[in-house]
Design a protein around this motif. Structure first.
Motif, PDB file in Angstrom:
ATOM      1  N   ARG A   1     -66.796  62.565 -15.433  1.00  0.00           N
ATOM      2  CA  ARG A   1     -67.829  63.185 -15.945  1.00  0.00           C
ATOM      3  C   ARG A   1     -68.244  62.957 -17.364  1.00  0.00           C
ATOM      4  N   GLY A   2     -67.688  61.943 -18.061  1.00  0.00           N
ATOM      5  CA  GLY A   2     -68.056  61.543 -19.395  1.00  0.00           C
ATOM      6  C   GLY A   2     -67.971  62.487 -20.349  1.00  0.00           C
ATOM      7  N   GLU A   3     -67.405  63.580 -20.351  1.00  0.00           N
ATOM      8  CA  GLU A   3     -67.114  64.510 -21.472  1.00  0.00           C
ATOM      9  C   GLU A   3     -65.783  65.287 -21.423  1.00  0.00           C
ATOM     10  N   PRO A   4     -65.575  65.890 -22.387  1.00  0.00           N
ATOM     11  CA  PRO A   4     -63.974  66.344 -22.650  1.00  0.00           C
ATOM     12  C   PRO A   4     -63.705  67.312 -21.376  1.00  0.00           C
ATOM     13  N   ASP A   5     -62.384  67.290 -20.991  1.00  0.00           N
ATOM     14  CA  ASP A   5     -61.974  68.215 -20.019  1.00  0.00           C
ATOM     15  C   ASP A   5     -61.478  69.609 -20.631  1.00  0.00           C
ATOM     16  N   GLN A   6     -62.540  70.285 -20.793  1.00  0.00           N
ATOM     17  CA  GLN A   6     -61.778  71.517 -21.741  1.00  0.00           C
ATOM     18  C   GLN A   6     -61.147  72.618 -20.693  1.00  0.00           C
ATOM     19  N   GLY A   7     -61.013  72.180 -19.467  1.00  0.00           N
ATOM     20  CA  GLY A   7     -60.026  73.137 -18.857  1.00  0.00           C
ATOM     21  C   GLY A   7     -58.591  72.612 -18.686  1.00  0.00           C
ATOM     22  N   ALA A   8     -58.539  71.419 -19.214  1.00  0.00           N
ATOM     23  CA  ALA A   8     -57.040  70.802 -19.216  1.00  0.00           C
ATOM     24  C   ALA A   8     -56.014  71.587 -19.984  1.00  0.00           C
ATOM     25  N   GLY A   9     -56.818  72.015 -21.378  1.00  0.00           N
ATOM     26  CA  GLY A   9     -55.773  72.655 -22.396  1.00  0.00           C
ATOM     27  C   GLY A   9     -54.810  71.707 -23.143  1.00  0.00           C
ATOM     28  N   LEU A  10     -54.189  72.483 -24.095  1.00  0.00           N
ATOM     29  CA  LEU A  10     -53.373  71.641 -25.093  1.00  0.00           C
ATOM     30  C   LEU A  10     -52.160  71.409 -24.104  1.00  0.00           C
ATOM     31  N   THR A  11     -51.404  69.890 -24.747  1.00  0.00           N
ATOM     32  CA  THR A  11     -49.969  69.723 -24.117  1.00  0.00           C
ATOM     33  C   THR A  11     -48.951  70.572 -24.921  1.00  0.00           C
ATOM     34  N   ALA A  12     -47.942  70.615 -24.256  1.00  0.00           N
ATOM     35  CA  ALA A  12     -46.927  71.531 -24.581  1.00  0.00           C
ATOM     36  C   ALA A  12     -46.600  70.994 -25.972  1.00  0.00           C
ATOM     37  N   GLU A  13     -46.566  69.763 -26.405  1.00  0.00           N
ATOM     38  CA  GLU A  13     -46.015  69.265 -27.828  1.00  0.00           C
ATOM     39  C   GLU A  13     -47.274  69.814 -28.952  1.00  0.00           C
ATOM     40  N   GLN A  14     -48.395  69.938 -28.500  1.00  0.00           N
ATOM     41  CA  GLN A  14     -49.460  70.092 -29.201  1.00  0.00           C
ATOM     42  C   GLN A  14     -49.435  71.847 -29.636  1.00  0.00           C
ATOM     43  N   GLU A  15     -49.132  72.556 -28.579  1.00  0.00           N
ATOM     44  CA  GLU A  15     -49.158  73.884 -28.689  1.00  0.00           C
ATOM     45  C   GLU A  15     -47.979  74.232 -29.570  1.00  0.00           C
ATOM     46  N   GLN A  16     -46.848  73.556 -29.527  1.00  0.00           N
ATOM     47  CA  GLN A  16     -45.515  73.604 -30.274  1.00  0.00           C
ATOM     48  C   GLN A  16     -45.954  73.163 -31.950  1.00  0.00           C
ATOM     49  N   LEU A  17     -46.666  72.428 -32.121  1.00  0.00           N
ATOM     50  CA  LEU A  17     -47.125  71.793 -33.354  1.00  0.00           C
ATOM     51  C   LEU A  17     -47.738  73.062 -34.032  1.00  0.00           C
ATOM     52  N   ILE A  18     -48.839  73.468 -33.219  1.00  0.00           N
ATOM     53  CA  ILE A  18     -49.797  74.565 -33.752  1.00  0.00           C
ATOM     54  C   ILE A  18     -48.715  75.729 -34.156  1.00  0.00           C
ATOM     55  N   GLU A  19     -47.923  76.101 -33.473  1.00  0.00           N
ATOM     56  CA  GLU A  19     -47.052  77.424 -33.577  1.00  0.00           C
ATOM     57  C   GLU A  19     -46.263  76.932 -34.861  1.00  0.00           C
ATOM     58  N   ILE A  20     -45.744  75.643 -34.982  1.00  0.00           N
ATOM     59  CA  ILE A  20     -44.988  75.475 -36.332  1.00  0.00           C
ATOM     60  C   ILE A  20     -45.871  75.603 -37.623  1.00  0.00           C
ATOM     61  N   LEU A  21     -46.971  75.092 -37.585  1.00  0.00           N
ATOM     62  CA  LEU A  21     -47.793  74.996 -38.646  1.00  0.00           C
ATOM     63  C   LEU A  21     -48.370  76.501 -38.955  1.00  0.00           C
ATOM     64  N   SER A  22     -48.585  77.037 -37.996  1.00  0.00           N
ATOM     65  CA  SER A  22     -49.128  78.779 -38.010  1.00  0.00           C
ATOM     66  C   SER A  22     -48.019  79.429 -38.597  1.00  0.00           C
ATOM     67  N   GLU A  23     -46.773  79.249 -38.297  1.00  0.00           N
ATOM     68  CA  GLU A  23     -45.709  80.342 -38.955  1.00  0.00           C
ATOM     69  C   GLU A  23     -45.527  79.659 -40.287  1.00  0.00           C
ATOM     70  N   ALA A  24     -45.342  78.421 -40.612  1.00  0.00           N
ATOM     71  CA  ALA A  24     -45.602  77.876 -41.846  1.00  0.00           C
ATOM     72  C   ALA A  24     -46.442  78.429 -42.884  1.00  0.00           C
ATOM     73  N   HIS A  25     -47.909  78.354 -42.451  1.00  0.00           N
ATOM     74  CA  HIS A  25     -48.730  79.104 -43.030  1.00  0.00           C
ATOM     75  C   HIS A  25     -48.600  80.532 -43.338  1.00  0.00           C
ATOM     76  N   GLN A  26     -48.701  81.261 -42.389  1.00  0.00           N
ATOM     77  CA  GLN A  26     -48.257  82.834 -42.229  1.00  0.00           C
ATOM     78  C   GLN A  26     -47.224  83.354 -43.312  1.00  0.00           C
ATOM     79  N   LYS A  27     -46.356  82.408 -43.256  1.00  0.00           N
ATOM     80  CA  LYS A  27     -45.038  82.966 -44.075  1.00  0.00           C
ATOM     81  C   LYS A  27     -45.110  82.574 -45.653  1.00  0.00           C
ATOM     82  N   ASN A  28     -46.096  81.734 -45.986  1.00  0.00           N
ATOM     83  CA  ASN A  28     -45.956  81.042 -47.155  1.00  0.00           C
ATOM     84  C   ASN A  28     -47.319  81.288 -48.011  1.00  0.00           C
ATOM     85  N   PHE A  29     -48.341  81.776 -47.337  1.00  0.00           N
ATOM     86  CA  PHE A  29     -49.761  81.987 -47.673  1.00  0.00           C
ATOM     87  C   PHE A  29     -49.822  83.494 -47.764  1.00  0.00           C
ATOM     88  N   ASP A  30     -49.898  84.079 -48.945  1.00  0.00           N
ATOM     89  CA  ASP A  30     -50.004  85.548 -49.049  1.00  0.00           C
ATOM     90  C   ASP A  30     -51.742  85.763 -49.436  1.00  0.00           C
TER      91      ASP A  30
END
Length: 403
Positions: free
Chosen positions: A134-163
């Motif tokens: 289709r020549g455009e991003p497949d928005q239905g494919a979603g994130l890979t498991a590795e990418q979801e884990q990366l976001i979870e790690i970074l989000s937790e680091a941010h939430q715990k350390n940014f007041d």
């Protein structure tokens, strides 16, 4: 790692003249639509296209980019009126640089090496998308498991350390007798020099006005400590040698602080809402910061806030800045580069999935441009901190960051 213990430079001296560095090539190489050869507006050599907003040759393009990135200050040994030609362009760098500016070359169009690398990543991703049916991003494919884990790690680091409520920012309290935000300039000025701004206040307010220097000094230390803790909570950062950790923090902490500050910036009122206390760009002017830094700073925060980023995108952006392999003293450059590429691809995938077209298609590119602006802001911020009396001495941690 509670503090930084070794000195290093925070800016990379890398100045590779990438073919795609903010330039637009002519459709027929070095000729126009009539087949006539184009010449460099600086030295008269054969031009290869528009570079940084002016028709120039590759030599002058590279010279201008290196001069701006390295922040070189040239001095003409003669009368500052040297003739710049192809044969003589190397004889006086000062006049050549002034000629670059005179013909319209713009410093703000120069992208950092980090931004160029991220743009190449984006182009590579787009090429893959164009090869899809289709020549455009497949928005239905979603994130890979590795990418979801990366976001979870970074989000937790941010939430715990940014007041975000700044409930822990109790080291310094603004004056009780008078809230400086309750009194504004009598002449209605919006952004003045520190001297003019002070004159516009009633005389009885001035003692409290000067308290902005220690307030901002304490705030800087508070924010830097949070960034350090955020970085230490990321496994990919912790496994790096201590020398690389220090180098990355020295080179990127001030930029990450601005990204975090943007999450509490009120776009409508132009106010940073730090819990019970609010600060404006005028408060920084009172502390001694100049317009050359404050005006672009406010523009940056307004532009970034308008993009309406999700929390995941903010934390990915912080990590993208943190893992900058172009820092001078890093040893494991390849590992840092690979981590940054993973973060960049995750950010792009998240945007493709969560932001509908067509807005989502340009969002990633806009973020790259803002990162370039952020790098420029960091340089000017550092320069001004070094010249504000007593600012560095009030916060040793900030002094170490900018050393």
């Amino acid at each position: 790692m509670a503090g930084l213990t070794r000195k290093c430079f925070s800016e990379s001296d890398s100045c590779s003249d990438s073919p795609g560095s903010s330039s637009t090539a002519l459709s027929h190489g070095d000729t126009d639509s009539n087949g006539e050869e184009k010449t460099c507006a600086v030295c008269g050599d054969r031009a290869t296209g528009y570079h940084f907003h002016a028709m120039t040759c590759e030599g002058c393009k590279g010279f201008f980019r290196r001069s701006v990135i390295k922040r070189i200050e040239f001095t003409c040994p003669f009368t500052s009126s040297c003739t710049i030609t192809k044969a003589k362009r190397r004889q006086c760098q000062a006049c050549r640089y002034q000629k670059c500016l005179a013909v319209g070359m713009r410093k703000d169009m120069i992208m950092s090496d980090e931004a160029l690398r991220l743009r190449r990543t984006l182009r590579h991703r787009k090429q893959k998308e164009e090869q899809s049916p289709r020549g455009e991003p497949d928005q239905g494919a979603g994130l890979t498991a590795e990418q979801e884990q990366l976001i979870e790690i970074l989000s937790e680091a941010h939430q715990k350390n940014f007041d975000s409520s700044f409930s822990q920012f109790t080291h310094y309290q603004p004056p009780v007798r008078l809230d400086i935000h309750s009194v504004r300039p009598q002449n209605g000025a919006c952004l003045l020099s520190p001297e003019d701004y002070l004159e516009s206040y009633p005389e009885e307010v001035l003692p409290d006005v000067f308290s902005m220097v220690p307030i901002l000094a304490e705030m800087s230390t508070f924010m830097i400590q949070q960034v350090i803790q955020f970085a230490k909570a990321i496994p990919a950062f912790r496994i790096l040698p201590i020398e690389d950790q220090i180098s990355l923090l020295k080179g990127t902490t001030l930029e990450i602080c601005q990204i975090q500050f943007n999450t509490i910036f009120n776009e409508e009122t132009k106010v940073w809402e730090c819990g019970q206390h609010c600060y404006t760009i005028q408060d920084a002017a009172l502390a001694g910061f100049r317009q050359i830094y404050l005006e672009p700073l406010l523009k940056f925060h307004v532009s970034l806030r308008k993009l309406k980023l999700h929390e995941a995108e903010y934390v990915l952006l912080q990590a993208l800045v943190l893992f900058s392999p172009d820092q001078v003293d890093v040893v494991q450059r390849e590992d840092i580069d690979q981590t940054q590429e993973k973060i960049a691809l995750t950010l792009k995938s998240y945007i493709d999935q969560r932001h509908p077209l067509p807005e989502g298609r340009s969002l990633y590119a806009k973020l790259l441009l803002l990162l370039t602006e952020l790098r420029t802001l960091k340089v000017e911020n550092t320069r001004q901190i070094l010249h504000i009396q007593d600012f560095r001495s009030m916060t040793p941690l900030l002094s170490e960051i900018i050393s």
